[in-house]
Design an enzyme around this catalytic site. Structure first.
Site, PDB file in Angstrom:
ATOM      1  N   ASN A  85       0.844  -1.187   0.000  1.00 18.03           N
ATOM      2  CA  ASN A  85       0.000   0.000   0.000  1.00 18.03           C
ATOM      3  C   ASN A  85       0.896   1.260   0.000  1.00 18.03           C
ATOM      4  O   ASN A  85       2.005   1.219  -0.525  1.00 18.03           O
ATOM      5  CB  ASN A  85      -1.022  -0.049   1.142  1.00 18.03           C
ATOM      6  N   ARG A  86       0.425   2.345   0.594  1.00 22.48           N
ATOM      7  CA  ARG A  86       1.077   3.633   0.360  1.00 22.48           C
ATOM      8  C   ARG A  86       1.923   4.116   1.540  1.00 22.48           C
ATOM      9  O   ARG A  86       1.623   3.797   2.693  1.00 22.48           O
ATOM     10  CB  ARG A  86       0.013   4.689   0.012  1.00 22.48           C
ATOM     11  N   HIS A 140      -1.576  -9.967  -3.235  1.00 19.32           N
ATOM     12  CA  HIS A 140      -2.489  -9.059  -3.938  1.00 19.32           C
ATOM     13  C   HIS A 140      -3.361  -9.855  -4.921  1.00 19.32           C
ATOM     14  O   HIS A 140      -3.255  -9.687  -6.141  1.00 19.32           O
ATOM     15  CB  HIS A 140      -1.650  -8.013  -4.649  1.00 19.32           C
ATOM     16  N   ASP A 153     -11.573   1.234  -2.387  1.00 20.75           N
ATOM     17  CA  ASP A 153     -10.141   0.933  -2.284  1.00 20.75           C
ATOM     18  C   ASP A 153      -9.747   1.340  -0.875  1.00 20.75           C
ATOM     19  O   ASP A 153      -9.159   2.393  -0.669  1.00 20.75           O
ATOM     20  CB  ASP A 153      -9.331   1.686  -3.346  1.00 20.75           C
ATOM     21  N   GLU A 162      -6.783  -7.976  -0.013  1.00 18.72           N
ATOM     22  CA  GLU A 162      -5.377  -8.029   0.388  1.00 18.72           C
ATOM     23  C   GLU A 162      -5.267  -8.042   1.913  1.00 18.72           C
ATOM     24  O   GLU A 162      -5.635  -7.061   2.553  1.00 18.72           O
ATOM     25  CB  GLU A 162      -4.638  -6.807  -0.177  1.00 18.72           C
TER      26      GLU A 162
END
Ligand SMILES: *[C@@H]1O[C@H](CO)[C@@H](O)[C@H](O)[C@H]1NC(C)=O
Ligand SMILES: *[C@@H]1O[C@H](CO)[C@@H](O)[C@H](O)[C@H]1NC(C)=O
Ligand SMILES: *[C@@H]1O[C@H](CO)[C@@H](O)[C@H](O)[C@H]1NC(C)=O
Ligand SMILES: *[C@@H]1O[C@H](CO)[C@@H](O)[C@H](O)[C@H]1NC(C)=O
Ligand SMILES: *[C@@H]1O[C@H](CO)[C@@H](O)[C@H](O)[C@H]1NC(C)=O
Ligand SMILES: *[C@@H]1O[C@H](CO)[C@@H](O)[C@H](O)[C@H]1NC(C)=O
Ligand SMILES: *[C@@H]1O[C@H](CO)[C@@H](O)[C@H](O)[C@H]1NC(C)=O
Length: 377
Positions: free
Chosen positions: A92-93, A199, A273, A340
């Site tokens: 992820n981020r 994923h 998301d 995920e």
């Protein structure tokens, strides 16, 4: 003391080694449960699953994950949709690609123990899935395999600017009774964030009898979801899902409140998301269940992770596998749902949560998830 001539002899040793070609990272390994309930295929590139065959309620096997016919596109497809690999070193981020150890709220480079990773998302506002060449785009190697199991290894040698080396072993196993299990064990030489995921993009009908996942039934055992800003970075707040379109505590069709999802996953995007925070220890209770009334295929997911990302695939646009009607037809918005198993996203920039995602010589990392397949009538 080593004499001069012996030293020059030693210098020749690398040249004398037999020339062994690097193993082709797109070679397919197939594992199958003896009872025929699960057949899965993998490549060592990203320790990626490329096909997953499960019998529907009529006894016919369907390939229920999306992907490529030509697996080298895992490396070359510029869209990089991340079809079914292991994602690391940090899934992820990461806000501005920046973090510090120990973690702090607004780390500013340069600073002591402040690290900066290449930013590859939202016009450079953040890092997605471990950088430009995260673990999903690395050549893992096969350590061992059997008819029902394969283990891959990857050494992340301070890649992408993360501190220290991380050595990771991923094992995929299938068992009778419709069981697929993936575990990852990672050890680190220095203090470093680690947060992994697998994923997988699901379409339980495999494009036979339906075209997308909007009518799949979804249950997520979570009463909180991470609030994010316009760059999909956590604000620090957790949203109570009661009376919101994020409430899947009782099973719902994925599109049950679809009109209310406009803009939730970014500008112009419909669907989800998001990172749901589980309510219970999900290694004993399924955290997520997903099933289709068309194929009858159901998957129940148990995990040692505290959270799950559910992405309904708004941005997909990639030619389908032949078995899914490709290549003239594409996977497009809602063709599949990525589910995920993960940690709290960007917890390394959200110290107020008190979540410790820093691993090192005294703290190994383990990721473990079991997918149990069955059919509904
Ligand atoms: C697979 O994709 C690679 C990279 O995109 C390409 O070079 C290769 O020709 C393709 N192979 C086949 C059999 O289409
Ligand atoms: C983002 O990272 C860059 C590069 O390290 C740094 O120069 C900049 O100040 C950071 N921006 C913010 C908003 O923290
Ligand atoms: C991974 O393997 C591919 C195909 O053999 C090769 O082109 C590439 O350079 C390798 N990547 C690394 C990082 O070694
Ligand atoms: C990290 O990996 C690199 C590449 O294999 C190696 O040269 C180095 O010695 C390793 N460092 C540690 C601390 O293990
Ligand atoms: C969410 O809100 C509902 C209704 O106000 C409340 O009953 C519940 O306790 C809240 N849950 C959490 C996790 O805060
Ligand atoms: C969603 O919006 C569309 C178009 O505005 C409308 O036709 C449809 O009835 C709405 N569905 C629900 C469930 O509100
Ligand atoms: C399928 O996706 C590819 C890659 O994005 C694109 O070039 C192509 O035009 C798309 N095909 C169709 C039929 O939409």
């Amino acid at each position: 003391m080593i004499s001069k001539w012996f030293k020059s002899l030693l210098a020749l040793v690398p040249l004398l080694r037999p020339v062994v070609a690097d193993p082709w990272p797109f070679d397919v390994t197939t594992i199958a449960a003896p009872d025929g309930s699960v057949t899965a295929k993998f490549v060592s590139f990203g320790a990626t699953m490329t096909e997953l065959w499960i019998k529907d309620r009529f006894g016919n096997p369907r390939d229920i994950i999306i992907g490529y016919d030509n697996n080298t596109e895992l490396l070359t497809d510029p869209a990089h949709p991340v079809f079914n690999p292991i994602v690391g070193r940090y899934a992820n981020r990461i806000k501005n690609g920046t973090f510090s150890i120990p973690i702090t709220k607004y780390p500013q480079p340069p600073g002591p123990n402040v690290y900066h990773i290449p930013t590859n998302d939202h016009d450079g506002q953040d890092t997605l899935h471990g950088g430009i060449y995260g673990w999903d785009r690395r050549n893992w190697t096969i350590v061992s395999k059997s008819p029902t199991s394969v283990t891959y290894h990857h050494l992340d040698a301070a890649d992408e600017g993360f501190p220290g080396n991380v050595s990771a072993y991923t094992t995929h196993t299938v068992e009778n009774g419709g069981v697929l299990k993936t575990t990852v064990h990672a050890t680190a030489t220095e203090l470093t964030p680690i947060m992994l995921t697998q994923h997988i993009y699901w379409n339980l009908d495999a494009f036979q009898g339906s075209e997308n996942i909007l009518n799949h039934n979804l249950r997520v055992d979570a009463s909180r979801v991470v609030e994010v800003d316009g760059d999909a970075i956590p604000t620090g707040n957790l949203i109570n899902v009661t009376d919101t379109p994020w409430d899947f505590r009782t099973p719902q069709k994925i599109d049950y409140r679809w009109n209310e999802t406009v803009g939730l996953c970014g500008g112009g995007c419909s669907g989800y998301d998001h990172c749901w925070i589980y309510d219970h220890p999900e290694d004993t209770n399924p955290g997520v269940s997903l099933w289709s009334d068309v194929s009858g295929i159901r998957v129940d997911i148990t995990t040692n992770n505290p959270a799950t990302q559910v992405y309904t695939g708004y941005w997909l646009d990639t030619p389908r596998k032949k078995v899914h009607g490709g290549p003239s037809l594409n996977y497009t918005s809602y063709s599949a749902v990525a589910i995920e198993q993960e940690g709290y996203i960007d917890a390394i920039n959200t110290p107020e949560w008190g979540v410790n995602q820093i691993y090192g010589p005294d703290r190994d990392y383990t990721w473990s998830t079991t997918y149990k397949f069955s059919t509904v009538q």
